[in-house]
Design a protein around this motif. Structure first.
Motif, PDB file in Angstrom:
ATOM      1  N   ILE A 263      -5.759  -0.735   5.051  1.00  0.00           N
ATOM      2  CA  ILE A 263      -5.660   0.336   4.067  1.00  0.00           C
ATOM      3  C   ILE A 263      -6.664   1.436   4.400  1.00  0.00           C
ATOM      4  O   ILE A 263      -6.303   2.583   4.571  1.00  0.00           O
ATOM      5  N   GLY A 264      -7.920   1.064   4.492  1.00  0.00           N
ATOM      6  CA  GLY A 264      -8.934   2.058   4.836  1.00  0.00           C
ATOM      7  C   GLY A 264     -10.206   1.874   4.049  1.00  0.00           C
ATOM      8  O   GLY A 264     -10.490   0.775   3.552  1.00  0.00           O
ATOM      9  N   GLU A 265     -10.957   2.953   3.936  1.00  0.00           N
ATOM     10  CA  GLU A 265     -12.253   2.912   3.256  1.00  0.00           C
ATOM     11  C   GLU A 265     -12.313   3.977   2.170  1.00  0.00           C
ATOM     12  O   GLU A 265     -11.645   4.998   2.265  1.00  0.00           O
TER      13      GLU A 265
ATOM     14  N   VAL B 171      -7.211   5.052  -8.493  1.00  0.00           N
ATOM     15  CA  VAL B 171      -6.618   6.385  -8.374  1.00  0.00           C
ATOM     16  C   VAL B 171      -6.038   6.673  -6.998  1.00  0.00           C
ATOM     17  O   VAL B 171      -5.290   7.621  -6.833  1.00  0.00           O
ATOM     18  N   GLY B 172      -6.396   5.873  -6.004  1.00  0.00           N
ATOM     19  CA  GLY B 172      -5.925   6.189  -4.655  1.00  0.00           C
ATOM     20  C   GLY B 172      -5.296   4.971  -4.011  1.00  0.00           C
ATOM     21  O   GLY B 172      -5.171   3.913  -4.631  1.00  0.00           O
ATOM     22  N   THR B 173      -4.903   5.154  -2.753  1.00  0.00           N
ATOM     23  CA  THR B 173      -4.249   4.071  -2.022  1.00  0.00           C
ATOM     24  C   THR B 173      -5.128   2.832  -1.969  1.00  0.00           C
ATOM     25  O   THR B 173      -4.705   1.736  -2.299  1.00  0.00           O
TER      26      THR B 173
ATOM     27  N   ASP C  47      -6.470   3.389   9.081  1.00  0.00           N
ATOM     28  CA  ASP C  47      -6.084   2.045   9.511  1.00  0.00           C
ATOM     29  C   ASP C  47      -4.629   2.040   9.944  1.00  0.00           C
ATOM     30  O   ASP C  47      -3.787   2.648   9.286  1.00  0.00           O
TER      31      ASP C  47
ATOM     32  N   LYS D  26       0.831  -1.201   0.000  1.00  0.00           N
ATOM     33  CA  LYS D  26       0.000   0.000   0.000  1.00  0.00           C
ATOM     34  C   LYS D  26       0.867   1.254   0.000  1.00  0.00           C
ATOM     35  O   LYS D  26       2.077   1.185   0.241  1.00  0.00           O
ATOM     36  N   GLN D  27       0.234   2.390  -0.290  1.00  0.00           N
ATOM     37  CA  GLN D  27       0.942   3.657  -0.280  1.00  0.00           C
ATOM     38  C   GLN D  27       1.313   4.012   1.162  1.00  0.00           C
ATOM     39  O   GLN D  27       0.456   3.974   2.029  1.00  0.00           O
TER      40      GLN D  27
ATOM     41  N   VAL E 228      -5.054  -1.019  -4.064  1.00  0.00           N
ATOM     42  CA  VAL E 228      -4.963  -2.323  -3.414  1.00  0.00           C
ATOM     43  C   VAL E 228      -6.121  -3.212  -3.865  1.00  0.00           C
ATOM     44  O   VAL E 228      -5.956  -4.406  -4.106  1.00  0.00           O
TER      45      VAL E 228
ATOM     46  N   ARG F  69     -15.516  14.032  -0.615  1.00  0.00           N
ATOM     47  CA  ARG F  69     -14.807  13.050   0.194  1.00  0.00           C
ATOM     48  C   ARG F  69     -15.759  12.470   1.243  1.00  0.00           C
ATOM     49  O   ARG F  69     -15.807  12.912   2.380  1.00  0.00           O
TER      50      ARG F  69
ATOM     51  N   VAL G 137     -10.253  14.849  -2.528  1.00  0.00           N
ATOM     52  CA  VAL G 137     -10.672  13.483  -2.857  1.00  0.00           C
ATOM     53  C   VAL G 137      -9.536  12.727  -3.538  1.00  0.00           C
ATOM     54  O   VAL G 137      -8.516  13.316  -3.930  1.00  0.00           O
TER      55      VAL G 137
ATOM     56  N   ARG H 100      -8.651  -0.034  13.064  1.00  0.00           N
ATOM     57  CA  ARG H 100      -9.183   1.144  12.382  1.00  0.00           C
ATOM     58  C   ARG H 100      -9.487   2.176  13.456  1.00  0.00           C
ATOM     59  O   ARG H 100     -10.195   1.875  14.418  1.00  0.00           O
TER      60      ARG H 100
END
Lengths: 244, 283, 344
Positions: free
Chosen positions: B61-63, B85-87, C246, A153-154, B91, B246, C272, C257
């Motif tokens: 990673i996240g949401e 386009v994003g992290t 996270d 991941k970044q 993934v 966002r 964004v 999280r």
């Protein structure tokens, strides 16, 4: 296969590298994820190719330029470690003076024996994929980057000032204690370690994007230091980033 | 004002727990976009309406907010199409059939279908904007006799960036769909329209009193499409736009998606143009 | 409503007594000149005369950093976080702080009612205390007087260096059972505690001022001074924006999280994934902050979403003052009205 990882040092105090050796508990976990193939501070091995090359220090001479190009050619991912590598750091203070004066001050009459360049961020010479900021870089920050790279991941980017983490810890604001602190415009991610121990932020992680420099100088001077002193503080770690 | 004593324990929700959904299909459809089909656990249904979105999560990673691309009329499963386009989305491109994806939602206001029944539907999709609008298109096609004309305008930068090309072919061949596709930068194989999406609008013959326009595309597109539609005298309240912000929590709390006083994740992402026209930050 | 007299020297005994009803949380000194709400270990440490705490009481209901889920990367699974309902007594709370909690209730419980917040908010009791306004407090201007007792179970009003204790609810009554250092007395009105900082208009006139304030020149002036640190919003008792991230353990197997307080004053707040930033300039963000306090929610709920605690001003390194901004907008609005009238 585990990624092959190497560390290289350029013009710096090597404090960031020493910081890595101090991982203690976490070191074994880290070595589960990566193979260390080159690290002058800790071992003698050499390798031809690196999955990840970590670079410490700024680029300050023609031979540095040659060497960093060579490392870049042999590396898939290149990471700048610490403020010297990321933006030139304290080394870049010399860029505020004519280079010949600097050489003379440092080397005196032998100045012609030592080629020197303005202190440059690694990214001014070769492509840098990721960076770990700070002087020295923190272990936590380094680990976050390493885990991110291992997970594909970044790594985290820090777009918020030091003040955010400082406020979340409910530290007393150093401005309220009569100090002048660079926290408001300095890139966070350090968990506000200095202000948490009563030391003002010196801006070692670099200035945020699109900073309000005039506003910040006004803040600093209105809290009791001269404009000259305010500028010096701002330039300490950020001579390459801030135009005053 | 809502007060603590007005709320019963059972009315509160665990808002941040994702539902683990199984990926039942995955296909990279362009260089940048991957399509996924997902299944809710134990045969439950997502229960969305066209235009709504979900929060997709990958642990560690996240949401990120992702539009639902399938019609609610598709039973059992739902589809997403995700641009890398994003992290997180970078993934997610590694997710294949059998993997589990965390989903929260559906969230927000979709298209008010009751207002759309019996109307001519004009779809204006720019780039990845086709993803959420495909939900509406397929809903209209699955309930074809409940709607009037279905006009689809679709613009992409290059022919290779066109999404859902097989479906485009099917829509092209149907007599009850008027499909117009254009690209900004044609290649040698391209035989269709060239130019930005607004070039498709002037020649349209619209019945003003029965046409509803649904627009989704990159932020820069909205002003120009709305201007073109206004020059055809289409009333404000017959234009719907789906806005991107966002949308981090999806439940109107975290504040990131706010457009002046409205929350994009709650009051949108589909807005009636008449409602958001006064909002300075909207377009 | 009963009123008792209570000697200042007996307040620690009252705090100890309140410990029977839950964990007591009260203001303590922090650093050289600051205060913070902390769990009481020794009742004599509690500070009764304080201007404001660094972080608002909000931190006890919406923690600055909060674990939302714990996850395992290996199993692609997660575990839920159980937020326990624990009885707590919040002691020494100023009226504006209480008002901020009531507003926060609305923010977190209307629409989708958040269970984490609700559980923390359950079983909490509040003991208020009066305060001497300093140069930053302006709560009276937003409708919150020093003696505003809404939301409290008990309230301590300082009178001649000692206190009058008001009993406001059954919970309050219960908390005094068995406490014998109080005597029934007649309530007194305290004079002379005046606010030094004021907004010139009554707060119900502010939505109209803000209706015309969007394109005001005031925002550019504020933006030129603002250094974008986010202190104003991070210390604001009615702000509730958060970020979610996270974090993975160094083993790269488990993680959590977390959400943490965020600020609409930070430049990346409305950015964004594709890079578009919907409030890119400081001027957009300073305006958004003020509109959040005096227009957007206010239009719907009829109350300013600012309680006049003065934190945003007291903790702004640039000394930007919220009431001053509002007064400038008022002045500008008056000028505009004057010009409109004269032209006619």
């Amino acid at each position: 296969m585990k990624p092959q990882v190497a560390f290289f040092d350029f013009t710096s105090c090597e404090g960031c590298q020493l910081n890595k050796l101090n991982f203690e508990n976490d070191l074994l976990d880290i070595l589960k994820h990566v193979d260390l193939v080159e690290f002058r501070e800790a071992m003698d091995d050499k390798a031809d190719h690196y999955d990840i090359a970590f670079i410490e220090g700024s680029i300050t001479s023609p031979s540095c330029v040659e060497r960093i190009h060579d490392i870049r050619r042999r590396s898939d991912i290149l990471v700048a470690l610490g403020s010297c590598a990321v933006n030139g750091g304290v080394n870049a203070m010399k860029n505020l003076h004519p280079i010949d004066d600097v050489r003379e001050t440092v080397y005196g009459d032998d100045k012609y024996l030592f080629a020197t360049l303005p202190a440059m961020a690694v990214s001014s010479v070769v492509k840098v994929d990721y960076e770990v900021r700070g002087c020295p870089m923190t272990q936590q920050d380094f680990l976050k980057l390493l885990i991110a790279l291992v997970l594909g991941k970044q790594p985290p980017k820090y777009g918020s000032p030091v003040c955010v983490e400082c406020k979340l810890k409910e530290n007393e604001c150093l401005y309220n204690r009569g100090m002048v602190c660079l926290g408001p415009i300095t890139r966070g991610g350090c968990d506000a370690v200095c202000p948490s121990f009563g030391q003002f932020c010196t801006g070692c992680r670099g200035i945020l994007d699109n900073p309000n420099i005039d506003g910040m100088l006004e803040v600093m001077t209105s809290h009791g230091i001269s404009l000259d002193e305010a500028k010096k503080r701002m330039l300490l770690y950020n001579s390459n980033e801030v135009q005053l | 004002m809502k007060r603590l004593q007005d709320v019963e324990h059972h009315e509160t929700e665990d808002l941040y727990y994702p539902t683990m959904c199984k990926v039942t299909g995955a296909r990279q459809i362009t260089d940048m976009e991957k399509w996924y089909e997902l299944e809710m656990p134990e045969g439950t249904s997502l229960g969305h309406s066209p235009g709504q979105f979900v929060e997709v999560s990958a642990f560690g990673i996240g949401e990120a907010p992702i539009s639902i691309s399938s019609s609610p009329s598709k039973n059992g499963k739902f589809e997403l199409c995700i641009r890398q386009v994003g992290t997180l989305t970078n993934v997610l491109k590694n997710y294949e059939t059998g993997d589990m994806m965390g989903i929260r939602g559906p969230f927000g206001q979709g298209y008010p279908m009751d207002n759309l029944f019996g109307k001519d539907i004009l779809i204006v999709a720019g780039g990845i904007g086709l993803v959420p609008l495909r939900s509406l298109i397929n809903y209209v096609l699955d309930n074809r006799k409940n709607f009037g004309r279905l006009i689809i305008l679709y613009g992409a930068k290059t022919p290779s960036e066109l999404l859902f090309t097989e479906e485009l072919k099917v829509w092209e061949e149907r007599d009850d769909v008027e499909l117009h596709v254009t690209v900004d930068q044609p290649d040698e194989t391209w035989k269709g329209n060239t130019g930005v999406i607004t070039t498709l609008i002037p020649s349209l013959d619209l019945k003003l009193n029965t046409t509803i326009a649904a627009i989704t595309g990159p932020p820069v597109m909205y002003k120009f499409v709305v201007m073109s539609l206004k020059s055809k005298q289409l009333p404000d309240d017959q234009i719907y736009l789906s806005l991107e912000r966002r949308m981090k929590c999806g439940v109107g709390k975290c504040g990131h998606c706010q457009i002046n006083g409205v929350y994009c994740c709650q009051d949108g992402p589909v807005f009636n143009y008449a409602d958001i026209k006064p909002l300075e930050e909207a377009l | 409503m009963e009123c008792f007299s209570l000697l200042r020297s007996d307040v620690p005994a009252l705090i100890d007594h309140l410990g029977d009803f839950g964990e007591v949380i009260a203001p303590h000194g922090k650093g050289d000149v600051s205060y913070s709400f902390e769990v009481v270990r020794d009742s004599s440490d509690v500070v009764l005369d304080y201007n404001r705490t660094l972080l608002p009481l909000k931190k006890m209901f919406l923690p600055p950093v909060e674990k939302l889920i714990g996850f395992s990367l290996k199993n692609e699974s997660y575990e839920q976080v159980d937020v326990a309902i624990a009885p707590r007594v919040f002691f020494g709370v100023h009226s504006y702080e209480m008002q901020s909690i009531l507003r926060l209730d609305h923010s977190m419980l209307s629409g989708s009612a958040e269970s984490n917040y609700f559980k923390r908010r359950q079983s909490s009791r509040f003991v208020g205390i009066s305060f001497e306004p300093d140069e930053f407090h302006f709560s009276e201007s937003v409708g919150v007087v020093i003696e505003e007792m809404e939301g409290f179970d008990l309230f301590l009003n300082e009178v001649d260096d000692d206190f009058q204790l008001y009993v406001l609810t059954d919970n309050g009554q219960e908390m005094l059972n068995g406490f014998d250092k109080i005597n029934l007395t007649e309530p007194e009105i305290v004079e002379g505690r005046n606010f030094k900082k004021k907004i010139r208009y009554h707060y119900n006139r502010l939505p109209r001022v803000f209706q015309y304030a969007y394109h005001s020149d005031v925002w550019a002036d504020v933006a030129s001074r603002c250094v974008g640190c986010g202190a104003c919003t991070l210390t604001c008792p009615t702000c509730f924006c958060f970020d979610v991230q996270d974090h993975v353990e160094v083993t790269a197997e488990d993680g959590m999280r977390q959400r943490s307080w965020d600020s609409c004053m930070l430049s990346t707040f409305a950015e964004v994934a594709g890079g578009e930033n919907f409030r890119e300039k400081t001027i957009n963000r300073t305006r958004h902050r003020l509109f959040r306090k005096f227009k957007y929610i206010t239009d719907e709920e009829g109350l300013p979403w600012c309680v006049g605690c003065g934190r945003c001003t007291a903790f702004c390194p640039a000394g930007i003052s919220m009431p001053d901004i509002v007064n400038e907008l008022i002045q500008e609005d008056e000028k505009a009205q004057y010009h409109r009238t004269v032209r006619v």
